[in-house]
Every structure is written in structure tokens, then in C-alpha cells.
Design an enzyme around this catalytic site. Structure first.
Site, PDB file in Angstrom:
ATOM      1  N   ALA A 111       0.779  -1.201  -0.103  1.00 34.18           N
ATOM      2  CA  ALA A 111       0.158   0.030  -0.096  1.00 34.18           C
ATOM      3  C   ALA A 111       0.794   1.168  -0.183  1.00 34.18           C
ATOM      4  O   ALA A 111       0.601   2.018  -0.654  1.00 34.18           O
ATOM      5  CB  ALA A 111      -0.901   0.073   1.209  1.00 34.18           C
ATOM      6  N   THR A 112       1.978   1.183   0.551  1.00 29.41           N
ATOM      7  CA  THR A 112       2.863   2.292   0.415  1.00 29.41           C
ATOM      8  C   THR A 112       3.416   2.798  -0.873  1.00 29.41           C
ATOM      9  O   THR A 112       3.216   3.835  -0.965  1.00 29.41           O
ATOM     10  CB  THR A 112       4.196   1.904   1.367  1.00 29.41           C
ATOM     11  OG1 THR A 112       3.913   1.750   2.714  1.00 29.41           O
ATOM     12  CG2 THR A 112       5.178   3.219   1.581  1.00 29.41           C
ATOM     13  N   ASN A 147      -6.050   3.015  10.763  1.00 29.26           N
ATOM     14  CA  ASN A 147      -5.349   1.578  11.316  1.00 29.26           C
ATOM     15  C   ASN A 147      -5.109   1.617  12.916  1.00 29.26           C
ATOM     16  O   ASN A 147      -4.878   0.518  13.505  1.00 29.26           O
ATOM     17  CB  ASN A 147      -3.981   1.698  10.628  1.00 29.26           C
ATOM     18  CG  ASN A 147      -3.255   2.926  10.554  1.00 29.26           C
ATOM     19  OD1 ASN A 147      -3.743   3.930  10.553  1.00 29.26           O
ATOM     20  ND2 ASN A 147      -2.052   2.705  11.045  1.00 29.26           N
ATOM     21  N   GLN A 168      -6.806  -0.828   5.493  1.00 35.33           N
ATOM     22  CA  GLN A 168      -7.506  -1.248   6.767  1.00 35.33           C
ATOM     23  C   GLN A 168      -9.003  -1.471   6.560  1.00 35.33           C
ATOM     24  O   GLN A 168      -9.798  -2.065   7.732  1.00 35.33           O
ATOM     25  CB  GLN A 168      -7.458  -0.412   7.786  1.00 35.33           C
ATOM     26  CG  GLN A 168      -5.878  -0.343   8.348  1.00 35.33           C
ATOM     27  CD  GLN A 168      -5.332  -1.392   8.955  1.00 35.33           C
ATOM     28  OE1 GLN A 168      -6.144  -2.373   9.295  1.00 35.33           O
ATOM     29  NE2 GLN A 168      -3.907  -1.542   9.096  1.00 35.33           N
ATOM     30  N   SER A 211      -3.035  -3.639   0.511  1.00 36.63           N
ATOM     31  CA  SER A 211      -1.413  -4.398   0.750  1.00 36.63           C
ATOM     32  C   SER A 211      -2.351  -5.724   1.072  1.00 36.63           C
ATOM     33  O   SER A 211      -3.275  -6.065   2.130  1.00 36.63           O
ATOM     34  CB  SER A 211      -0.982  -3.950   1.991  1.00 36.63           C
ATOM     35  OG  SER A 211       0.313  -3.345   1.666  1.00 36.63           O
ATOM     36  N   ALA A 212      -1.893  -6.988   0.532  1.00 33.13           N
ATOM     37  CA  ALA A 212      -2.499  -8.147   0.802  1.00 33.13           C
ATOM     38  C   ALA A 212      -2.168  -8.431   2.211  1.00 33.13           C
ATOM     39  O   ALA A 212      -2.799  -9.533   2.796  1.00 33.13           O
ATOM     40  CB  ALA A 212      -1.553  -9.197  -0.182  1.00 33.13           C
ATOM     41  N   CYS A 231       4.560   0.953  12.177  1.00 27.97           N
ATOM     42  CA  CYS A 231       5.563   1.696  11.692  1.00 27.97           C
ATOM     43  C   CYS A 231       6.052   2.742  12.722  1.00 27.97           C
ATOM     44  O   CYS A 231       7.035   3.412  12.573  1.00 27.97           O
ATOM     45  CB  CYS A 231       5.323   2.202  10.500  1.00 27.97           C
ATOM     46  SG  CYS A 231       3.678   3.008  10.426  1.00 27.97           S
TER      47      CYS A 231
HETATM   48  C1  C6P Z   1      -3.866   2.597   6.501  1.00 30.60           C
HETATM   49  C2  C6P Z   1      -2.689   2.159   6.178  1.00 30.60           C
HETATM   50  N1  C6P Z   1      -2.021   2.303   5.056  1.00 30.60           N
HETATM   51  C3  C6P Z   1      -0.891   2.000   4.661  1.00 30.60           C
HETATM   52  C4  C6P Z   1      -0.034   1.039   5.412  1.00 30.60           C
HETATM   53  C5  C6P Z   1       1.324   0.475   4.936  1.00 30.60           C
HETATM   54  O1  C6P Z   1       1.153  -0.719   4.449  1.00 30.60           O
HETATM   55  P1  C6P Z   1       2.254  -1.566   3.924  1.00 30.60           P
HETATM   56  O2  C6P Z   1       1.897  -2.841   3.503  1.00 30.60           O
HETATM   57  O3  C6P Z   1       3.415  -1.529   5.063  1.00 30.60           O
HETATM   58  O4  C6P Z   1       2.830  -0.419   2.799  1.00 30.60           O
HETATM   59  C6  C6P Z   1      -0.670   0.701   6.595  1.00 30.60           C
HETATM   60  C7  C6P Z   1       0.129  -0.281   7.399  1.00 30.60           C
HETATM   61  N2  C6P Z   1      -0.075   0.014   8.868  1.00 30.60           N
HETATM   62  C8  C6P Z   1       0.388  -1.037   9.561  1.00 30.60           C
HETATM   63  C9  C6P Z   1       2.063  -0.925   9.666  1.00 30.60           C
HETATM   64  S1  C6P Z   1       2.405   0.780  10.201  1.00 30.60           S
HETATM   65  C10 C6P Z   1      -0.211  -0.732  11.142  1.00 30.60           C
HETATM   66  O5  C6P Z   1       0.499  -1.227  12.172  1.00 30.60           O
HETATM   67  O6  C6P Z   1      -1.094  -0.056  11.357  1.00 30.60           O
HETATM   68  C11 C6P Z   1      -1.972   1.146   6.932  1.00 30.60           C
HETATM   69  O7  C6P Z   1      -2.716   0.771   8.315  1.00 30.60           O
END
Ligand code: C6P
Length: 398
Positions: free
Chosen positions: A71-72, A153, A181, A201-202, A328
Site C-alpha cells: 500500500a505504501t 489503522n 484497513q 496491501s495483501a 511503523c
Molecule cells: C492505513 C494504512 N495504510 C498504509 C499502510 C502501509 O502498509 P504496507 O503494507 O506497510 O505498505 C498501513 C500499514 N499499517 C500497519 C503498519 S505501519 C499498522 O500497524 O497500522 C496502513 O494501516
């Protein structure tokens, strides 16, 4: 007993997903772009996976869903693509987002501000929810993009995506939502909500880590973040991780069926409520943002007088995994920015613990967790030099 209650950080891969991924490591291993049978042999399951992804968010056939790393990357692709196409090479100057987005949105917007872009960070109300009317108040002729998350999240709060989508459509402003989320927890329908871009994100819905998706409505194509290949129609260069794409497709299918969403609402939410209500029997505990309008699996609870990190250590010693907020930010001992955003006092912002469940949690696990949490709070408050119970402050939710 081990109890995993940090599913908003990442989830276990569903065994069925894992089974579907296995053939693509040592049997069907060709490059999908190769013309020979080793490559073309990957196509049937890739097409099946894409069909599952389209169905999971109700994307139209003419739209695009591209495979990213996470998702990032999807969030960066949208915001930087809009910057290049609409701001650097267009007449727009402004982006609207919220104060409680994930750093993948906030940090990218901060980068654009450093490049001269005007960014409005809309505040949330005392319940941690953004009111759609604020988008109407701040949208302008030169607004290039509105980007608002579907669900937060940390608190699980669900945002008024359908209303925001209608406002963006009325003003002709592209609308992106970070649905990381929301997928697998609530129904996500890009057509019903007038969404033009959507990130996911999967590993948030029992798929593998390292693969994500970006939905792009027909006619909203962007300059890609990654150049150097014709994969995804040139929208995202680089050889596709076939096993992960197949895994993500199956995870989307298993997580978004009507039955799966009903299970979240009926079973997972009941376990979350049981955990939450048992914890709220303790004095000076509060649900940050309140109980309404949340994803069914999440609760963010403050334990006054107990530092969040100390609580996590105690839980971890007893086999329970939770977090003080987003993973994060877990290394960062600063107060939780989301809790700050809706006015929590600084002590409250340091005492939050996020519990996020999944369909793999059981009632036995929740009963065990309740017992461990109650003992941990009693122990930690007992050794605290600053905590003294003041009965008048006992509220069960903000
Ligand atoms: C709303 C939202 N948007 C983007 C991300 C990033 O997902 P990635 O797969 O890392 O790219 C997250 C990931 N939040 C995790 C890790 S920081 C949490 O502990 O809340 C998210 O919650």
C-alpha cells in the site's frame, strides 16, 4: 498460550492462500512476459487472481488494478503521479488529506509540501472521524487530489467515503482512498463510492507480505512511479511476483465474500467486544475515539497510569502480541499522532494499546488475553510511582 492480536500490523497467511502460491516457486516459474510456455503457463492463475481482485472491490472491467509491492507504493504512486501530471505539468496547486492518515500518505504529502505544493490536512472530530462537509469547505478550483483513508489503522474508525466521493465527483476532483484497513473488514465498492484510486496491501487480509494493489478508474491513468518495463500496461514496471499476485487474489476472494464480511461483523466483532468490555471493567480505562463506526476487529484502549510500551512488554511475556498504535511508529516513543489529532491529553496519548483481531482468533484466546491484561494492569499500576486511582475519572469511552 500464544495469542496474536496485532492483525492491523500484519496477518497470518491463510493456509488456502499458501497452497495456491506453492506451484509458482518451483513448478510454474517462468517470467510472465516470456513468450514461451514457461512464461505463458503463469497466465491462467494471474488472470484468475486479477478477476478476484476486481470482484473484491467491485471494479469495472474497463478499470485498471495494478500489482505493486504494498500500500505504501500504491499511495506514493497516486500522490506523486498527481503531482507530476496535475501540478508540475498542469494548473493545479493543492491536495487535501486528513490529519490521521498513515505515514505513507502523510510523509508523501510532506515531501510535496517541500516541493511547493499546498496541502490541507483536514482535522477529525473528537471521535476521530472526518466530517465529509470539511472536504466541501476546503476543495478549490486548483485542488488536484483528495486522499482520505477508508478506515484508520489505529482506532478502526471508518470514514464517510461515499459522501466524500460524491463531493469530489461534483467538483471534478480525483479521489483516492487508502483502503488498507478496510479490505476484508467492511464492504469496499469503488463504483458505489465514486472512488478513482484505491490502495491495498495483501498482508492485511491474510495474503503474503510484499504485494499490494492500486485500483485506477478508467481515464485516471497516471505517470508511473516505476519506469522500465511494459508490465501492468506500463503503469508499473518490473517483473511481477506471480506467487504473491496469485496469493493476493485468493486472499481477496476469501476475505471479501459476503459470508466473510458477515463473519467479521458477527464473530470477530463479538470477540472484540468481549475483550473490550472486559477491559473496560478496569477503572480509568477508555476506548480512544469511542465505540461507534469502527472496523469490527479493532479497539484502541487507554489504561491511565500505564505506559503503552510497559503494557506490551508484559503482554509479550505472556505470549500476547499487540501494539501501542501502528507498527511503523512502534519504535517511536513520541505520543501517538492519531490520538493527539483528536485532542487526547498527552498522558492518554502515551497509554494507548491497540488490539486488532482476525478470523483466526478464538474465544479461548480472548478469555486468556482478558486474564493476562487485567493482571498486567494491576501489576503495572501497583508499581507505578505516579498512579493513584481517582474514582471520579472512571469513564468507559471518550
Ligand atoms: C492505513 C494504512 N495504510 C498504509 C499502510 C502501509 O502498509 P504496507 O503494507 O506497510 O505498505 C498501513 C500499514 N499499517 C500497519 C503498519 S505501519 C499498522 O500497524 O497500522 C496502513 O494501516
Amino acid at each position: 498460550m500464544e495469542v496474536y492480536l496485532d492483525n492491523n500490523a500484519t496477518t497470518v497467511v491463510d493456509p488456502k492462500v499458501y497452497e495456491e502460491m506453492k506451484p509458482f516457486f518451483c513448478d510454474i516459474y517462468g517470467n510472465p512476459n516470456s513468450l514461451h510456455k514457461f512464461g505463458s503457463g503463469t497466465h491462467p492463475k494471474m488472470v484468475e487472481a486479477l478477476n478476484f481482485l476486481y470482484a473484491g472491490i467491485n471494479a469495472a472491467d474497463e478499470d485498471d488494478v495494478i500489482i505493486t509491492a504494498n500500500a505504501t507504493e500504491s499511495n506514493n504512486t497516486v500522490i506523486k503521479g498527481i503531482w507530476i501530471d496535475k501540478i508540475l505539468n498542469g494548473d493545479k496547486k493543492h491536495i487535501i488529506t486528513s490529519e490521521v492518515e498513515h505515514p505513507a500518505i502523510t510523509a508523501t504529502c510532506k515531501f510535496l509540501e517541500s516541493q511547493g505544493v499546498a496541502v490541507t490536512y483536514l482535522p477529525v472530530n473528537e471521535d476521530g472521524v472526518l466530517e465529509a462537509s470539511l472536504v466541501r469547505d476546503f476543495i478549490k478550483e486548483d485542488t488536484a487530489l483528495v486522499t482520505i483513508m477508508w478506515a484508520n489503522n489505529e482506532t478502526g474508525k471508518i470514514f464517510p467515503i461515499k459522501e466524500i466521493g460524491a463531493i469530489c465527483k461534483e467538483f471534478g476532483v480525483p479521489f483516492h482512498t487508502d483502503a488498507t484497513q478496510a479490505i476484508g473488514k467492511v464492504t469496499v465498492d469503488v463504483q458505489d463510492c465514486n472512488v478513482d484510486y484505491l490502495s491495498f496491501s495483501a498482508h492485511k487480509f491474510h495474503g503474503p507480505k510484499g504485494v499490494g494493489g492500486l485500483y485506477i478508474r478508467k481515464g485516471f491513468g497516471l505517470t508511473p512511479l516505476l519506469h522500465g518495463g511494459e508490465q501492468m500496461g506500463g503503469l508499473r514496471a518490473g517483473t511481477v511476483d506471480v506467487a504473491s499476485m496469485v496469493g493476493m487474489g485468493w486472499a481477496m476472494k476469501l476475505a471479501t465474500s459476503t459470508m466473510a464480511i458477515a463473519y467479521e461483523k458477527n464473530h470477530v466483532s463479538k470477540l472484540r467486544d468481549k475483550l473490550e468490555n472486559a477491559i473496560l471493567e478496569l477503572p480509568e480505562t477508555v476506548v480512544i475515539g469511542g465505540k461507534d463506526n469502527r472496523t469490527p476487529n479493532t479497539t484502541l484502549i487507554s489504561f491511565r497510569g500505564v505506559e503503552g510500551e510497559s503494557m506490551l512488554w508484559d503482554l509479550n511475556q505472556n505470549g500476547i502480541g499487540a501494539s501501542t498504535g501502528s507498527a511503523c511508529a512502534s519504535e517511536d516513543l513520541e505520543a501517538n499522532p492519531v490520538m493527539n489529532a483528536f485532542g487526547s491529553d498527552s498522558e492518554l496519548a502515551h497509554t494507548g494499546v491497540r488490539f486488532s483481531l482476525s478470523r483466526f482468533n478464538t474465544e479461548e484466546q480472548i478469555d486468556y488475553a482478558i486474564n493476562v491484561i487485567k493482571n498486567a494492569v494491576t501489576r503495572l499500576r501497583g508499581i507505578s510511582s505516579s498512579y493513584a486511582y481517582t474514582p471520579s475519572c472512571h469513564k468507559s469511552s471518550l
